[in-house]
Scaffold this active site. Structure first.
Site, mmCIF file in Angstrom:
data_model
loop_
_atom_site.group_PDB
_atom_site.id
_atom_site.type_symbol
_atom_site.label_atom_id
_atom_site.label_comp_id
_atom_site.label_asym_id
_atom_site.label_seq_id
_atom_site.Cartn_x
_atom_site.Cartn_y
_atom_site.Cartn_z
ATOM 1 C CG ASP A 162 6.420 -19.098 50.630
ATOM 2 O OD1 ASP A 162 5.450 -19.861 50.822
ATOM 3 O OD2 ASP A 162 6.540 -17.988 51.163
ATOM 4 C CD GLU A 194 0.603 -24.859 22.259
ATOM 5 O OE1 GLU A 194 1.834 -24.754 22.187
ATOM 6 O OE2 GLU A 194 -0.129 -23.987 22.768
ATOM 7 C CB CYS A 232 -2.796 -20.796 23.731
ATOM 8 S SG CYS A 232 -1.562 -21.562 24.757
ATOM 9 C CB THR A 290 2.619 -22.282 34.124
ATOM 10 O OG1 THR A 290 3.794 -22.531 33.331
ATOM 11 C CG2 THR A 290 2.931 -21.171 35.091
ATOM 12 C CB SER A 295 5.827 -15.438 27.388
ATOM 13 O OG SER A 295 5.729 -15.903 28.726
ATOM 14 C CG HIS A 333 -4.424 -18.098 27.023
ATOM 15 N ND1 HIS A 333 -4.683 -19.439 27.163
ATOM 16 C CD2 HIS A 333 -3.070 -17.973 27.034
ATOM 17 C CE1 HIS A 333 -3.530 -20.101 27.226
ATOM 18 N NE2 HIS A 333 -2.534 -19.220 27.153
ATOM 19 C CE LYS A 379 2.197 -10.827 37.054
ATOM 20 N NZ LYS A 379 3.580 -10.943 36.614
ATOM 21 C CG ASN A 421 -1.501 -23.174 29.793
ATOM 22 O OD1 ASN A 421 -2.574 -23.071 29.212
ATOM 23 N ND2 ASN A 421 -0.392 -22.575 29.367
ATOM 24 C CB SER A 481 3.439 -18.254 22.682
ATOM 25 O OG SER A 481 3.319 -17.795 24.002
HETATM 26 P P1 HMG Z 1 9.333 -17.536 38.030
HETATM 27 O O1 HMG Z 1 10.471 -16.762 37.514
HETATM 28 O O2 HMG Z 1 9.657 -18.804 38.710
HETATM 29 O O3 HMG Z 1 8.428 -16.773 39.019
HETATM 30 O O4 HMG Z 1 8.381 -17.854 36.764
HETATM 31 P P2 HMG Z 1 8.580 -15.296 39.637
HETATM 32 O O5 HMG Z 1 9.809 -15.188 40.409
HETATM 33 O O6 HMG Z 1 8.312 -14.274 38.534
HETATM 34 O O7 HMG Z 1 7.349 -15.336 40.632
HETATM 35 C C1 HMG Z 1 6.070 -15.478 40.154
HETATM 36 C C2 HMG Z 1 5.161 -14.576 40.979
HETATM 37 O O8 HMG Z 1 5.114 -15.096 42.309
HETATM 38 C C3 HMG Z 1 5.682 -13.132 41.113
HETATM 39 O O9 HMG Z 1 4.538 -12.303 41.099
HETATM 40 C C4 HMG Z 1 6.303 -13.115 42.503
HETATM 41 O O10 HMG Z 1 6.329 -11.828 43.105
HETATM 42 C C5 HMG Z 1 5.362 -14.043 43.241
HETATM 43 P P3 HMG Z 1 4.403 -11.121 40.011
HETATM 44 O O11 HMG Z 1 5.510 -10.186 40.265
HETATM 45 O O12 HMG Z 1 4.552 -11.786 38.646
HETATM 46 O O13 HMG Z 1 3.051 -10.542 40.226
HETATM 47 N N1 HMG Z 1 5.883 -14.639 44.461
HETATM 48 C C6 HMG Z 1 5.175 -14.785 45.608
HETATM 49 N N2 HMG Z 1 3.900 -14.443 45.915
HETATM 50 C C7 HMG Z 1 3.456 -14.725 47.176
HETATM 51 N N3 HMG Z 1 4.231 -15.323 48.125
HETATM 52 C C8 HMG Z 1 5.514 -15.672 47.849
HETATM 53 C C9 HMG Z 1 6.030 -15.402 46.549
HETATM 54 N N4 HMG Z 1 7.230 -15.618 45.956
HETATM 55 C C10 HMG Z 1 7.125 -15.143 44.678
HETATM 56 N N5 HMG Z 1 6.245 -16.261 48.786
HETATM 57 C C11 HMG Z 1 6.697 -17.726 35.095
HETATM 58 C C12 HMG Z 1 7.049 -17.499 36.581
HETATM 59 C C13 HMG Z 1 5.209 -17.487 34.882
HETATM 60 C C14 HMG Z 1 7.494 -16.757 34.230
HETATM 61 C C15 HMG Z 1 7.061 -19.191 34.711
HETATM 62 O O14 HMG Z 1 6.276 -20.079 35.455
HETATM 63 C C16 HMG Z 1 6.907 -19.488 33.237
HETATM 64 O O15 HMG Z 1 7.819 -19.270 32.445
HETATM 65 N N6 HMG Z 1 5.731 -20.054 32.794
HETATM 66 C C17 HMG Z 1 5.481 -20.386 31.401
HETATM 67 C C18 HMG Z 1 5.264 -19.184 30.526
HETATM 68 C C19 HMG Z 1 3.876 -18.578 30.649
HETATM 69 O O16 HMG Z 1 2.945 -19.163 31.145
HETATM 70 N N7 HMG Z 1 3.719 -17.359 30.081
HETATM 71 C C20 HMG Z 1 2.453 -16.680 30.100
HETATM 72 C C21 HMG Z 1 2.263 -15.773 28.902
HETATM 73 S S1 HMG Z 1 2.541 -16.656 27.382
HETATM 74 C C22 HMG Z 1 1.042 -17.533 27.130
HETATM 75 O O17 HMG Z 1 0.081 -17.300 27.785
HETATM 76 C C23 HMG Z 1 1.053 -18.586 26.071
HETATM 77 C C24 HMG Z 1 1.170 -20.002 26.585
HETATM 78 O O18 HMG Z 1 -0.038 -20.458 27.126
HETATM 79 C C25 HMG Z 1 1.657 -20.921 25.452
HETATM 80 C C26 HMG Z 1 0.872 -20.942 24.144
HETATM 81 O O19 HMG Z 1 0.411 -19.942 23.631
HETATM 82 O O20 HMG Z 1 0.855 -22.024 23.568
HETATM 83 C C27 HMG Z 1 2.230 -20.125 27.664
#
Ligand code: HMG
Length: 384
Positions: A29, A79, A111, A152, A201, A233, A242, A275, A307
């Site tokens: 969606d 990185e 990051c 992302t 994460s 970040h 959040k 990102n 991370s």
């Molecule tokens: P996912 O499992 O596909 O998504 O991965 P989900 O099922 O958790 O859904 C995401 C959100 O969309 C949820 O909201 C759902 O409810 C919502 P939340 O519960 O989280 O508030 N949702 C909807 N909302 C409106 N209408 C809809 C609908 N359907 C679902 N129809 C995930 C999401 C971010 C985990 C994934 O994309 C991922 O793994 N990303 C990469 C990791 C990441 O960015 N982590 C962040 C923290 S780590 C960090 O910041 C360091 C980093 O930058 C790296 C570094 O340091 O170098 C990553």
């Protein structure tokens, strides 16, 4: 002595993929990506851009002849390094023709690299009050086509010059820092795409924020209501939202409204790019400075997360007259980028994935940026 940011600029590719289109192609969606993740567009980085050229294109606009002569240190947070030995800072020094007396190093902690650079620059400038330090955070975020991390992705670079006469932001000494050896996101040497435990994460991000924010307030005798803005970040904009929600629990309606409104301004540019790892917090800073409601001397709290993991909370104040200094920070070109289809994005994505010892040429002829990665000859990178 006031030490801080005197000049600031940002660069990303002139191509993007629409997040609604990407969601449809992945049978999701669109609101999951647009609202649930909080991203509208994702920068698509061509094979003729790498962390060095993204940085040169960002820094090129703030490094004039005066800076070329006076910069004495280059700190390159990334990185997405292009060489395991030679520092990207040395490539950057050559491309921007910065004086050869300047030293430069590459800094890596996911990051967190550019924030580490800021803390190092603070000490360096304290010891050398006439110093001008060029800092960049430059990365390409790749998780892979059809992975949970795909919405992302993104990429780009933020460049800044720090000095003892900052015209934009004074960085306050002191910070609250947390390091924990965890596997939430990592990229083994043989991979161009990150491995990630996404949900873990995201939980750690919030926990690191809560701990460092509370620790900082306690040390500096501050309350949440003392802040005019809190920025993060932003691996995806919902992540910052959040963390902010967690930090604002129990605060008055007035404080919540003020800080949510400022956060909304601070996420606008990130929602259009995705990102950019080391640069993400600082793209959010540019977004806040350009689109938020800030006055002279306002207090901004910044949360950096890399991370693996390191988190840091620190603060800065806007410098009187900062609004006129910001006139030089141009973001209008972001509206003129070209949209590519999902299949074009996939082709461009795949064209930059190979590690090879062979000679090759990139699609640099189609790239309108000033600095381009042309390819490889005799295992040496060629830049234009
Ligand atoms: P996912 O499992 O596909 O998504 O991965 P989900 O099922 O958790 O859904 C995401 C959100 O969309 C949820 O909201 C759902 O409810 C919502 P939340 O519960 O989280 O508030 N949702 C909807 N909302 C409106 N209408 C809809 C609908 N359907 C679902 N129809 C995930 C999401 C971010 C985990 C994934 O994309 C991922 O793994 N990303 C990469 C990791 C990441 O960015 N982590 C962040 C923290 S780590 C960090 O910041 C360091 C980093 O930058 C790296 C570094 O340091 O170098 C990553």
């Amino acid at each position: 002595m006031d030490i801080g940011i005197d000049k600031l600029n940002f660069f990303t590719s002139d191509m993007y993929v629409d997040m609604g289109d990407l969601a449809e192609a992945r049978n999701e969606d669109p609101n999951k990506y647009l609202i649930g993740i909080g991203q509208k567009k994702q920068a698509v980085i061509s094979s003729s851009q790498d962390s060095v050229t993204l940085a040169a294109n960002a820094a090129g606009k703030i490094v004039d002849d005066f800076e070329r002569k006076n910069i004495d240190l280059i700190l390159f947070g990334t990185e997405s390094g292009v060489d395991s030995s030679k520092s990207a800072a040395v490539y950057l020094q050559g491309l921007l023709k910065i004086n050869p007396q300047a030293s430069g190093v590459e800094l890596k902690q996911a990051c967190f690299g550019l924030t580490a650079g800021i803390q190092l620059a603070m000490g360096h400038i304290m010891m050398n009050p006439n110093s001008r330090v060029l800092l960049v955070g430059s990365d390409i975020a790749r998780y892979g086509i059809n992975t949970a991390g795909e919405p992302t992705q993104g990429g780009g670079s933020v460049a800044m010059i720090m000095s003892a006469k900052p015209s934009i932001l004074k960085i306050n000494p002191g910070n609250a820092h947390l390091t924990k050896d965890i596997m939430d996101f990592w990229r083994p040497l043989y991979r161009k795409e990150a491995l990630v435990d996404g949900k873990y994460s995201s939980r750690e991000f919030i926990d690191f924020f809560d701990q460092t924010f509370n620790e900082y307030k306690e040390r500096e005798n501050l309350s949440t209501s003392d802040f005019d803005a809190l920025i993060f970040h932003l691996p995806y904009t919902k992540m910052g939202l959040k963390a902010l929600k967690s930090g604002l629990q129990g605060e008055s309606e007035e404080v919540q409204k003020r800080l949510f409104d400022q956060f909304d301004a601070s996420k606008q540019l990130n929602a259009e790019v995705g990102n950019l790892y080391t640069g993400s917090l600082y793209l959010s800073l540019i977004s806040l400075l350009k689109k938020g409601k800030l006055q002279d001397n306002d207090l901004i709290g910044l949360f950096s997360y890399g991370s693996g993991a390191e988190g840091e909370f620190f603060t800065a104040n806007t410098v009187p007259g900062f609004k006129s200094a910001l006139e030089n920070v141009d973001i209008s070109w972001l509206d003129n980028r070209s949209q590519v289809s999902v299949s074009e994005y996939e082709d461009i994505y795949k064209s930059s994935l190979e590690f090879t010892d062979r000679d090759f040429v990139t699609e640099f002829k189609q790239d309108k940026s000033e600095f381009k990665f042309m390819g490889q000859t005799n295992q040496q990178r060629i830049y234009k």
